[in-house]
Design a protein around this motif. Structure first.
Motif, PDB file in Angstrom:
ATOM      1  N   HIS A  34       0.873  -1.179   0.000  1.00 20.23           N
ATOM      2  CA  HIS A  34       0.000   0.000   0.000  1.00 20.23           C
ATOM      3  C   HIS A  34       0.904   1.221   0.000  1.00 20.23           C
ATOM      4  N   ILE A  35       0.942   1.921  -1.143  1.00 22.55           N
ATOM      5  CA  ILE A  35       1.842   3.057  -1.334  1.00 22.55           C
ATOM      6  C   ILE A  35       1.050   4.236  -1.873  1.00 22.55           C
ATOM      7  N   ALA A  36       1.298   5.407  -1.309  1.00 16.76           N
ATOM      8  CA  ALA A  36       0.712   6.668  -1.807  1.00 16.76           C
ATOM      9  C   ALA A  36      -0.801   6.550  -1.982  1.00 16.76           C
ATOM     10  N   GLY A  37      -1.458   5.980  -0.978  1.00 16.32           N
ATOM     11  CA  GLY A  37      -2.905   5.866  -0.980  1.00 16.32           C
ATOM     12  C   GLY A  37      -3.472   4.799  -1.883  1.00 16.32           C
ATOM     13  N   THR A  38      -2.618   3.896  -2.370  1.00 10.95           N
ATOM     14  CA  THR A  38      -3.058   2.929  -3.372  1.00 10.95           C
ATOM     15  C   THR A  38      -2.564   1.523  -3.058  1.00 10.95           C
ATOM     16  N   LEU A  39      -3.450   0.552  -3.184  1.00  2.96           N
ATOM     17  CA  LEU A  39      -3.063  -0.847  -3.084  1.00  2.96           C
ATOM     18  C   LEU A  39      -2.419  -1.247  -4.405  1.00  2.96           C
ATOM     19  N   ILE A  40      -1.257  -1.889  -4.334  1.00  2.00           N
ATOM     20  CA  ILE A  40      -0.534  -2.323  -5.526  1.00  2.00           C
ATOM     21  C   ILE A  40      -0.241  -3.810  -5.376  1.00  2.00           C
ATOM     22  N   ARG A  41      -0.605  -4.571  -6.402  1.00  2.00           N
ATOM     23  CA  ARG A  41      -0.416  -6.022  -6.380  1.00  2.00           C
ATOM     24  C   ARG A  41       0.669  -6.431  -7.373  1.00  2.00           C
ATOM     25  N   ASP A  42       1.450  -7.406  -6.990  1.00  2.00           N
ATOM     26  CA  ASP A  42       2.435  -7.996  -7.886  1.00  2.00           C
ATOM     27  C   ASP A  42       1.717  -8.466  -9.154  1.00  2.00           C
ATOM     28  N   GLY A  43       2.267  -8.138 -10.322  1.00  2.00           N
ATOM     29  CA  GLY A  43       1.669  -8.570 -11.586  1.00  2.00           C
ATOM     30  C   GLY A  43       0.748  -7.550 -12.221  1.00  2.00           C
ATOM     31  N   GLU A  44       0.348  -6.504 -11.487  1.00  2.00           N
ATOM     32  CA  GLU A  44      -0.441  -5.441 -12.099  1.00  2.00           C
ATOM     33  C   GLU A  44       0.484  -4.619 -12.995  1.00  2.00           C
ATOM     34  N   TRP A  45      -0.062  -3.596 -13.654  1.00  2.00           N
ATOM     35  CA  TRP A  45       0.715  -2.755 -14.563  1.00  2.00           C
ATOM     36  C   TRP A  45       0.856  -1.356 -14.002  1.00  2.00           C
ATOM     37  N   LEU A  46       2.050  -0.782 -14.147  1.00  5.05           N
ATOM     38  CA  LEU A  46       2.307   0.577 -13.706  1.00  5.05           C
ATOM     39  C   LEU A  46       2.624   1.454 -14.913  1.00  5.05           C
ATOM     40  N   TYR A  47       2.086   2.666 -14.899  1.00  4.03           N
ATOM     41  CA  TYR A  47       2.325   3.669 -15.940  1.00  4.03           C
ATOM     42  C   TYR A  47       2.755   4.946 -15.242  1.00  4.03           C
ATOM     43  N   ALA A  48       3.910   5.494 -15.621  1.00  5.54           N
ATOM     44  CA  ALA A  48       4.415   6.712 -15.002  1.00  5.54           C
ATOM     45  C   ALA A  48       4.858   7.699 -16.068  1.00  5.54           C
ATOM     46  N   ASP A  49       4.590   8.961 -15.833  1.00  2.00           N
ATOM     47  CA  ASP A  49       5.104  10.043 -16.666  1.00  2.00           C
ATOM     48  C   ASP A  49       5.208  11.294 -15.807  1.00  2.00           C
ATOM     49  N   SER A  50       5.424  12.431 -16.432  1.00  2.00           N
ATOM     50  CA  SER A  50       5.607  13.667 -15.675  1.00  2.00           C
ATOM     51  C   SER A  50       4.355  14.097 -14.925  1.00  2.00           C
ATOM     52  N   ASP A  51       3.190  13.574 -15.313  1.00  2.00           N
ATOM     53  CA  ASP A  51       1.931  13.933 -14.653  1.00  2.00           C
ATOM     54  C   ASP A  51       1.618  13.079 -13.439  1.00  2.00           C
ATOM     55  N   GLY A  52       2.158  11.878 -13.366  1.00  3.30           N
ATOM     56  CA  GLY A  52       1.853  11.035 -12.223  1.00  3.30           C
ATOM     57  C   GLY A  52       2.089   9.565 -12.478  1.00  3.30           C
ATOM     58  N   ILE A  53       1.532   8.745 -11.595  1.00  8.36           N
ATOM     59  CA  ILE A  53       1.701   7.293 -11.642  1.00  8.36           C
ATOM     60  C   ILE A  53       0.335   6.637 -11.527  1.00  8.36           C
ATOM     61  N   LEU A  54       0.080   5.698 -12.441  1.00 11.75           N
ATOM     62  CA  LEU A  54      -1.157   4.914 -12.440  1.00 11.75           C
ATOM     63  C   LEU A  54      -0.811   3.447 -12.234  1.00 11.75           C
ATOM     64  N   VAL A  55      -1.718   2.722 -11.594  1.00 12.54           N
ATOM     65  CA  VAL A  55      -1.614   1.274 -11.475  1.00 12.54           C
ATOM     66  C   VAL A  55      -2.909   0.696 -12.031  1.00 12.54           C
ATOM     67  N   SER A  56      -2.757  -0.282 -12.927  1.00 19.67           N
ATOM     68  CA  SER A  56      -3.913  -0.902 -13.578  1.00 19.67           C
ATOM     69  C   SER A  56      -3.896  -2.409 -13.313  1.00 19.67           C
ATOM     70  N   LYS A  57      -5.094  -2.942 -13.141  1.00 18.39           N
ATOM     71  CA  LYS A  57      -5.247  -4.381 -12.926  1.00 18.39           C
ATOM     72  C   LYS A  57      -4.696  -5.162 -14.118  1.00 18.39           C
ATOM     73  N   SER A  58      -4.813  -4.588 -15.323  1.00 15.55           N
ATOM     74  CA  SER A  58      -4.317  -5.248 -16.522  1.00 15.55           C
ATOM     75  C   SER A  58      -3.667  -4.207 -17.446  1.00 15.55           C
ATOM     76  N   GLU A  59      -3.009  -4.676 -18.468  1.00 14.13           N
ATOM     77  CA  GLU A  59      -2.334  -3.791 -19.404  1.00 14.13           C
ATOM     78  C   GLU A  59      -3.352  -2.916 -20.120  1.00 14.13           C
ATOM     79  N   LEU A  60      -3.071  -1.626 -20.208  1.00 19.26           N
ATOM     80  CA  LEU A  60      -3.948  -0.679 -20.911  1.00 19.26           C
ATOM     81  C   LEU A  60      -3.578  -0.618 -22.380  1.00 19.26           C
ATOM     82  N   SER A  61      -4.553  -0.318 -23.224  1.00 20.79           N
ATOM     83  CA  SER A  61      -4.264  -0.086 -24.635  1.00 20.79           C
ATOM     84  C   SER A  61      -4.712   1.338 -24.964  1.00 20.79           C
TER      85      SER A  61
END
Length: 166
Positions: free
Chosen positions: A138-165
């Motif tokens: 649990h980091i920065a107000g968010t539950l993060i699970r092994d195997g999920e997907w992370l997306y980061a850029d200058s605007d922030g960080i997202l965690v998704s249950k699956s790969e985004l298209s």
């Protein structure tokens, strides 16, 4: 790997945000490394002021993954330094997110990976080998699970249950 802008991902995935399958981390991280935008499948570690597991994970082939290290937000020592940043780059990791501190900022900023951390601290961590791999964190107000997907850029960080298209 082609990047997905986090703002665009939020705008085009309102149902995933509403369901919790796409989550936004609180904006508490500082940006380091050459790759301002990075993404990949998540590998989680939970440690406290001890980076032995961080090193052992970064010694493996990254294959475009993102190492998410829950260091309990400790501001008393660094969990990643320049040597580990170089190791991550050489082994093909897309990025590292540290709920804690890093050091050797100039060295990390020269590495062709993305790094996010709360701050920098000049002191190295302990070397006991304590911690857990592949656990929910649990980091920065968010539950993060092994195997999920992370997306980061200058605007922030997202965690998704699956790969985004796009």
């Amino acid at each position: 790997m082609a990047g997905i802008a986090t703002a665009e991902a939020c705008d085009s995935n309102a149902p995933l945000l509403a369901s919790g399958d796409l989550r936004v981390l609180h904006p508490v991280f500082t940006i380091y490394g050459q790759s301002r935008m990075f993404s990949g499948p998540i590998v989680t570690l939970k440690v406290f002021e001890d980076n032995v597991l961080v090193r052992s994970m970064l010694e493996t082939r990254g294959e475009g993954r993102v190492l998410v290290v829950d260091g309990a937000g400790s501001m008393r020592c660094a969990l990643v330094g320049g040597n580990l940043g170089q190791l991550a780059q050489n082994n093909g990791w897309a990025g590292i997110v540290v709920n804690g501190c890093i050091r050797d900022v100039d060295e990390i900023n020269a590495c062709d990976i993305g790094v996010r951390a709360l701050a920098s601290h000049p002191m190295k961590s302990n070397k006991r080998g304590h911690g857990e791999k592949g656990v929910n964190v649990h980091i920065a107000g968010t539950l993060i699970r092994d195997g999920e997907w992370l997306y980061a850029d200058s605007d922030g960080i997202l965690v998704s249950k699956s790969e985004l298209s796009v």
